[in-house]
Write a protein that holds these residues in place. Sequence first.
Motif, PDB file in Angstrom:
ATOM      1  N   ALA A  23       0.856  -1.196   0.000  1.00 49.32           N
ATOM      2  CA  ALA A  23       0.000   0.000   0.000  1.00 49.32           C
ATOM      3  C   ALA A  23       0.891   1.245   0.000  1.00 49.32           C
ATOM      4  N   SER A  24       0.389   2.324  -0.575  1.00 51.56           N
ATOM      5  CA  SER A  24       1.137   3.581  -0.654  1.00 51.56           C
ATOM      6  C   SER A  24       0.340   4.701  -0.006  1.00 51.56           C
ATOM      7  N   ILE A  25       1.077   5.602   0.646  1.00 53.89           N
ATOM      8  CA  ILE A  25       0.463   6.789   1.248  1.00 53.89           C
ATOM      9  C   ILE A  25       1.170   7.997   0.665  1.00 53.89           C
ATOM     10  N   LEU A  26       0.427   8.851  -0.030  1.00 51.85           N
ATOM     11  CA  LEU A  26       1.047  10.030  -0.620  1.00 51.85           C
ATOM     12  C   LEU A  26       1.542  10.971   0.475  1.00 51.85           C
ATOM     13  N   ASP A  27       2.568  11.733   0.133  1.00 53.87           N
ATOM     14  CA  ASP A  27       3.199  12.650   1.072  1.00 53.87           C
ATOM     15  C   ASP A  27       2.189  13.599   1.714  1.00 53.87           C
ATOM     16  N   GLY A  28       2.285  13.746   3.019  1.00 51.35           N
ATOM     17  CA  GLY A  28       1.454  14.696   3.737  1.00 51.35           C
ATOM     18  C   GLY A  28       0.089  14.184   4.141  1.00 51.35           C
ATOM     19  N   LYS A  29      -0.223  12.935   3.816  1.00 50.17           N
ATOM     20  CA  LYS A  29      -1.537  12.383   4.158  1.00 50.17           C
ATOM     21  C   LYS A  29      -1.495  11.728   5.534  1.00 50.17           C
ATOM     22  N   VAL A  30      -2.668  11.656   6.199  1.00 53.52           N
ATOM     23  CA  VAL A  30      -2.773  11.107   7.548  1.00 53.52           C
ATOM     24  C   VAL A  30      -3.660   9.872   7.532  1.00 53.52           C
ATOM     25  N   VAL A  31      -3.158   8.774   8.106  1.00 51.74           N
ATOM     26  CA  VAL A  31      -3.962   7.576   8.325  1.00 51.74           C
ATOM     27  C   VAL A  31      -4.407   7.658   9.779  1.00 51.74           C
ATOM     28  N   ASN A  32      -5.655   8.059   9.997  1.00 52.32           N
ATOM     29  CA  ASN A  32      -6.152   8.318  11.340  1.00 52.32           C
ATOM     30  C   ASN A  32      -6.358   7.048  12.143  1.00 52.32           C
ATOM     31  N   LYS A  33      -6.624   7.228  13.452  1.00 48.89           N
ATOM     32  CA  LYS A  33      -6.660   6.089  14.367  1.00 48.89           C
ATOM     33  C   LYS A  33      -7.688   5.036  13.972  1.00 48.89           C
ATOM     34  N   HIS A  34      -7.245   3.794  14.080  1.00 48.72           N
ATOM     35  CA  HIS A  34      -8.054   2.609  13.828  1.00 48.72           C
ATOM     36  C   HIS A  34      -8.634   2.555  12.416  1.00 48.72           C
ATOM     37  N   SER A  35      -7.950   3.163  11.446  1.00 53.86           N
ATOM     38  CA  SER A  35      -8.381   3.029  10.058  1.00 53.86           C
ATOM     39  C   SER A  35      -7.504   1.977   9.372  1.00 53.86           C
ATOM     40  N   VAL A  36      -8.005   1.438   8.274  1.00 51.51           N
ATOM     41  CA  VAL A  36      -7.321   0.371   7.550  1.00 51.51           C
ATOM     42  C   VAL A  36      -7.148   0.795   6.098  1.00 51.51           C
ATOM     43  N   LEU A  37      -5.919   0.673   5.598  1.00 52.28           N
ATOM     44  CA  LEU A  37      -5.622   0.887   4.178  1.00 52.28           C
ATOM     45  C   LEU A  37      -5.245  -0.469   3.609  1.00 52.28           C
ATOM     46  N   GLY A  38      -6.060  -0.966   2.698  1.00 57.38           N
ATOM     47  CA  GLY A  38      -5.910  -2.332   2.194  1.00 57.38           C
ATOM     48  C   GLY A  38      -4.705  -2.546   1.289  1.00 57.38           C
ATOM     49  N   MET A  39      -4.426  -3.808   1.059  1.00 62.03           N
ATOM     50  CA  MET A  39      -3.321  -4.268   0.226  1.00 62.03           C
ATOM     51  C   MET A  39      -3.378  -3.628  -1.165  1.00 62.03           C
ATOM     52  N   ASN A  40      -2.228  -3.152  -1.653  1.00 58.93           N
ATOM     53  CA  ASN A  40      -2.066  -2.547  -2.979  1.00 58.93           C
ATOM     54  C   ASN A  40      -2.875  -1.270  -3.193  1.00 58.93           C
TER      55      ASN A  40
END
Length: 66
Positions: A23-40
């Motif tokens: 999985a990729s997270i673009l610069d400056g983005k926030v993955v907030n508490k207890h969230s899920v970013l799936g595979m790929n």
Amino acid sequence: MGPNSTMAGTSMLNHGAHVGPNASILDGKVVNKHSVLGMNSCATKDLDEFSVYFGLPAKNIGIIQK
């Protein structure tokens, strides 16, 4: 940034966040508490708390009950 947060470049992972393999997270983005970013998936915006995201770009596909 709270005590349960992790910075990676200018992106931030909050407490309880999960990021799947390749999985990729673009610069400056926030993955907030207890969230899920799936595979790929690719986070192109901040992810809401207690939410599940998948796709390219990642879209909210559900919520996690508190």
